[in-house]
Design a protein around this motif. Sequence first.
Motif, PDB file in Angstrom:
ATOM      1  N   ASN A   1       0.867  -1.181   0.000  1.00  0.00           N
ATOM      2  CA  ASN A   1       0.000   0.000   0.000  1.00  0.00           C
ATOM      3  C   ASN A   1       0.902   1.228   0.000  1.00  0.00           C
ATOM      4  N   ALA A   2       0.309   2.404  -0.204  1.00  0.00           N
ATOM      5  CA  ALA A   2       1.098   3.631  -0.367  1.00  0.00           C
ATOM      6  C   ALA A   2       1.980   3.916   0.853  1.00  0.00           C
ATOM      7  N   VAL A   3       1.419   3.696   2.047  1.00  0.00           N
ATOM      8  CA  VAL A   3       2.177   3.977   3.270  1.00  0.00           C
ATOM      9  C   VAL A   3       3.390   3.054   3.391  1.00  0.00           C
ATOM     10  N   ASN A   4       3.186   1.759   3.141  1.00  0.00           N
ATOM     11  CA  ASN A   4       4.289   0.801   3.259  1.00  0.00           C
ATOM     12  C   ASN A   4       5.363   1.018   2.192  1.00  0.00           C
ATOM     13  N   ILE A   5       4.940   1.467   1.000  1.00  0.00           N
ATOM     14  CA  ILE A   5       5.910   1.773  -0.053  1.00  0.00           C
ATOM     15  C   ILE A   5       6.819   2.916   0.379  1.00  0.00           C
ATOM     16  N   MET A   6       6.234   3.950   0.984  1.00  0.00           N
ATOM     17  CA  MET A   6       7.032   5.073   1.486  1.00  0.00           C
ATOM     18  C   MET A   6       7.936   4.617   2.639  1.00  0.00           C
ATOM     19  N   LYS A   7       7.401   3.728   3.485  1.00  0.00           N
ATOM     20  CA  LYS A   7       8.214   3.198   4.580  1.00  0.00           C
ATOM     21  C   LYS A   7       9.417   2.423   4.027  1.00  0.00           C
TER      22      LYS A   7
END
Length: 282
Positions: free
Chosen positions: A140-146
Amino acid sequence: MLKMILKGVVIGVANIIPGVSGGTMAVSMGIYDKIIHAATHFLSEFKKSMKILIPILIGAGLGLVVVARLIQMMFDKAPFQTNLLFVGLIVGGLPAMTKKVKGQSIRLSHIIACVLFFAFVVGLAAIGETEGAAADLSINAVNIMKLFGVGIIASATMVIPGVSGSMILMLIGYYNPVLNEVNRFIDNLVSFNVPGLLDGCAVLVPFGIGVVVGIVAIAKIIELIFKKFPYVAYWAIIGLIVASPFAIMMMNQFGKITVVTVLTGIVALVVGVVAAMKLGEE
């Protein structure tokens, strides 16, 4: 070319073993300065930089994919000897670093830098004996940024001598998830499982981009430090190198100790020292 690839293999393997620093291995083999310069001048000195970076990256890739599994088997079967092998690889590079400060008067700032960085590495090892909760790698977008951020952190710590990038990943809970994802990607590549490869790319690509960004950023900072305060930097690295064997001993298991393991461990230590000195020769 072959020698540079072999050096890359050592760096690649070192970066996935908690307590072992890829940066320290680069220092021990006499190519740390070259890698930092190549990483920070790859646009202005493209051909020259690629001659250094490409064989190192090829070797590191081989180390991660092929040799790492062999090293893991060695840790499982002969942990004491394998740990001493890496201690030898580190110790064997210490004379090359001390030559850089030979003939220079030792100042208080040099002693402070050496002691502080020694304490930093040993302190990290002391708190790094337990792994954080395993990270969530669902897409998901958050995990990709993480993953992008974790890639920056991992690469930055891998570049700094004495600091184990894998140890930092372990502390924040990304070590086993990322390592498992890499092994899964390799298995899918061998079996040509396209859906599995695409799933792996969704995790490894943002992490990989973060790694590249982190290496370039921290390499530039390190280059500036060496220009402004070269001898303070050298003494700091000496502190990191001296602390690294302690970190390895604190972070890893040794199994049953017998007379045979001690004798073979000494042999492994000597092999590591000799190998580091040979790889460090120009």
